[in-house]
Design an enzyme around this catalytic site. Structure first.
Site, PDB file in Angstrom:
ATOM      1  N   HIS A 200       0.833  -1.207   0.000  1.00 53.60           N
ATOM      2  CA  HIS A 200       0.000   0.000   0.000  1.00 53.60           C
ATOM      3  C   HIS A 200       0.867   1.257   0.000  1.00 53.60           C
ATOM      4  CE1 HIS A 200      -3.999  -1.796   0.570  1.00 53.60           C
ATOM      5  NE2 HIS A 200      -3.415  -2.692   1.363  1.00 53.60           N
ATOM      6  N   ASP A 207      -7.590  -2.956  -1.433  1.00 56.95           N
ATOM      7  CA  ASP A 207      -8.378  -3.902  -0.640  1.00 56.95           C
ATOM      8  C   ASP A 207      -9.827  -3.811  -1.078  1.00 56.95           C
ATOM      9  OD1 ASP A 207      -6.080  -4.531   0.735  1.00 56.95           O
ATOM     10  OD2 ASP A 207      -6.593  -3.383   2.527  1.00 56.95           O
ATOM     11  N   TYR A 235      -6.377 -16.263   5.139  1.00 62.70           N
ATOM     12  CA  TYR A 235      -5.073 -15.665   5.407  1.00 62.70           C
ATOM     13  C   TYR A 235      -5.239 -14.728   6.599  1.00 62.70           C
ATOM     14  CZ  TYR A 235      -0.571 -13.370   4.615  1.00 62.70           C
ATOM     15  OH  TYR A 235       0.712 -12.898   4.756  1.00 62.70           O
ATOM     16  N   HIS A 238      -7.427 -11.282   6.928  1.00 62.31           N
ATOM     17  CA  HIS A 238      -8.034 -10.993   5.626  1.00 62.31           C
ATOM     18  C   HIS A 238      -9.369 -11.712   5.423  1.00 62.31           C
ATOM     19  CE1 HIS A 238      -3.979  -9.520   4.996  1.00 62.31           C
ATOM     20  NE2 HIS A 238      -4.390  -8.916   3.897  1.00 62.31           N
ATOM     21  N   ASP A 240     -12.200 -10.367   6.086  1.00 58.35           N
ATOM     22  CA  ASP A 240     -13.226  -9.370   5.789  1.00 58.35           C
ATOM     23  C   ASP A 240     -12.897  -8.527   4.565  1.00 58.35           C
ATOM     24  OD1 ASP A 240     -11.114  -7.962   6.834  1.00 58.35           O
ATOM     25  OD2 ASP A 240     -12.315  -6.801   8.266  1.00 58.35           O
ATOM     26  N   HIS A 241     -11.902  -8.939   3.790  1.00 62.95           N
ATOM     27  CA  HIS A 241     -11.594  -8.227   2.552  1.00 62.95           C
ATOM     28  C   HIS A 241     -10.641  -9.080   1.716  1.00 62.95           C
ATOM     29  CE1 HIS A 241      -8.040  -7.152   4.990  1.00 62.95           C
ATOM     30  NE2 HIS A 241      -7.412  -6.900   3.844  1.00 62.95           N
ATOM     31  N   HIS A 243      -7.226  -8.545  -0.502  1.00 65.19           N
ATOM     32  CA  HIS A 243      -6.116  -7.653  -0.829  1.00 65.19           C
ATOM     33  C   HIS A 243      -5.497  -8.113  -2.140  1.00 65.19           C
ATOM     34  CE1 HIS A 243      -2.116  -5.675  -0.116  1.00 65.19           C
ATOM     35  NE2 HIS A 243      -1.669  -6.776  -0.699  1.00 65.19           N
TER      36      HIS A 243
END
Length: 259
Positions: A200, A207, A235, A238, A240-241, A243
């Site tokens: 990022h 994301d 992972y 992660h 909830d999203h 990447h």
């Protein structure tokens, strides 16, 4: 390959990211065009970012090739990542063919008026693709400085990321994809507990929220669109999203999705 080694590789590669000229005071929401628009009369407003004045095929080179590569970066083939180097080689030809096929054009691998016409339809005057905005990839609200590389490199990386996301969205039936995060400066990255060498910080990562597609569908489809790093459900951190990022060697991990 481990995640750590992938991120270190990204750090090494970031220095050779292809640049466009952008003043230090560029706005966080509407950066300047990546190249001057054509002076030709009658150019439509949506062509204001960049206008192509010749057909491009294998063996051509130049800024117009580089601008094309940015816009077909989401079509490198499974597990691939297209070099944005201004040289039209076999990989660029294949990416153009995939872009053409995705939009129902003749897939000859030569970028001509019909291919550019489709790009113009997708391209806004600030160079971003139709379905994504610069502000979505800069939710920290910075001026693109304060990351791991200079602001111009960040903006180039973000632009490529947006066009990859546009390709992913189109492949998923043109259903909206929510963006939770994009570029972070060091202060923002620290505030959210990001890794000290997070992609990022380079503008290479985004994301995504689940949207109507679901996390696993997004993670699995992302493999086809130039995202060499994909982290999703299963992972750590992660669930909830999803990447996604480029600029590094392949590292995909979403165990709950079979990835």
């Amino acid at each position: 390959m481990t995640s750590r080694s992938s991120l270190l590789l990204a750090s090494a590669l970031a220095g050779v990211s292809l640049l466009f000229t952008a003043p230090p005071s560029a706005s966080a929401s509407t950066p300047p065009p990546v190249a001057p628009a054509s002076a030709s009369a009658g150019v439509a407003p949506t062509n204001a970012c960049f206008t192509w004045n010749r057909s491009l095929g294998e063996g051509t080179s130049g800024e117009d090739v580089r601008q094309l590569q940015i816009r077909v970066a989401g079509y490198p083939g499974s597990g691939g990542e297209l070099a944005v180097d201004g040289e039209f080689g076999t990989a660029t030809r294949a990416a153009v063919q995939r872009f053409q096929a995705a939009y129902g054009l003749e897939s000859d691998g030569v970028a001509g008026p019909l291919t550019f016409g489709k790009i113009y339809e997708l391209q806004k005057g600030d160079c971003s693709p139709a379905s994504f905005d610069w502000s979505e990839l800069n939710q920290c609200g910075t001026d693109w400085t304060g990351g791991q590389v200079d602001a111009a490199t960040v903006q180039t990386n973000v632009l490529v990321t947006m066009w990859k996301l546009q390709a992913l969205r189109h492949a998923m039936g043109d259903r909206p994809i929510g963006i939770n995060d994009g570029f972070r400066d060091h202060a923002c990255n620290d505030a959210v507990g990001g890794a000290p060498d997070s992609l990022h910080l380079y503008g290479l990562a985004a994301d995504m929220s689940a949207g109507s597609q679901g996390f696993c569908a997004l993670a699995l489809q992302a493999r086809e669109h130039g995202f060499t790093q994909i982290l999703g459900p299963g992972y750590p951190g992660h669930d909830d999203h999803v990447h996604v990022a480029g600029g590094t060697g392949p590292y995909w991990s979403a165990p709950n999705c079979g990835l």
